[in-house]
Design a protein around this motif. Structure first.
Motif, PDB file in Angstrom:
ATOM      1  N   ASN A  20      31.408 -18.952  11.127  1.00 24.84           N
ATOM      2  CA  ASN A  20      30.700 -18.462   9.948  1.00 24.84           C
ATOM      3  C   ASN A  20      29.194 -18.499  10.124  1.00 24.84           C
ATOM      4  O   ASN A  20      28.442 -18.594   9.151  1.00 24.84           O
ATOM      5  CB  ASN A  20      31.151 -19.249   8.712  1.00 24.84           C
ATOM      6  N   LEU A  70      32.636 -23.607  11.094  1.00 24.79           N
ATOM      7  CA  LEU A  70      31.205 -23.421  10.835  1.00 24.79           C
ATOM      8  C   LEU A  70      30.595 -22.431  11.817  1.00 24.79           C
ATOM      9  O   LEU A  70      29.847 -21.529  11.423  1.00 24.79           O
ATOM     10  CB  LEU A  70      30.484 -24.772  10.896  1.00 24.79           C
ATOM     11  N   ARG A  90      28.442 -25.804   3.396  1.00 27.84           N
ATOM     12  CA  ARG A  90      27.968 -24.434   3.642  1.00 27.84           C
ATOM     13  C   ARG A  90      26.662 -24.181   2.896  1.00 27.84           C
ATOM     14  O   ARG A  90      25.720 -23.619   3.436  1.00 27.84           O
ATOM     15  CB  ARG A  90      29.034 -23.419   3.214  1.00 27.84           C
ATOM     16  N   ASN A 109      20.837 -22.028   7.953  1.00 26.39           N
ATOM     17  CA  ASN A 109      22.167 -21.867   8.551  1.00 26.39           C
ATOM     18  C   ASN A 109      22.402 -22.852   9.696  1.00 26.39           C
ATOM     19  O   ASN A 109      22.868 -22.487  10.772  1.00 26.39           O
ATOM     20  CB  ASN A 109      22.417 -20.435   9.008  1.00 26.39           C
TER      21      ASN A 109
END
Length: 116
Positions: A54, A51, A15, A23
């Motif tokens: 998020n 992922l 992350r 991102n």
């Protein structure tokens, strides 16, 4: 229990890497991160789903249309429209505005603020 802790640490590291890369992570980066845990394809799919949920893109940045609400998209469109109407200054103009602002010129201060 140790396997879950390793997984959690690796997921957090992934992350953080995604944040550093706008991102976004690649499929290879995900697989490299978890290679020692020998995940199967179903487990990798769960990681990829996590992922994406998020707002982390796989291979390319996540599309804002995928996670913004209609209301948020409206605000974003209004903001982009507003900033597109701001004047774009050349390097020389910015330098002149900076000097004028430093000299106390209030309109120059406003223009310089809008420029940035």
């Amino acid at each position: 229990m140790e396997r879950e802790q390793i997984f959690a640490r690796k997921l957090e590291a992934l992350r953080k890497l995604a944040v550093q890369q706008g991102n976004c992570v690649t499929d290879g980066q995900v697989r490299d991160t978890f290679s020692e845990l020998e995940l199967n394809e179903e487990q990798y799919k769960l990681v990829f789903d996590y992922l994406v949920q998020n707002r982390i893109g796989i291979g390319s940045p996540a599309d804002p249309d995928d996670y913004l609400t209609e209301r948020e998209l409206g605000y974003l469109e209004n903001y982009l429209e507003d900033i597109s109407m701001l004047k774009v200054y050349s390097g020389g103009e910015l330098e002149a505005l900076t000097l004028s602002a430093m000299a106390g010129d209030i309109p120059a201060k406003r223009s310089l603020t809008e420029a940035y």
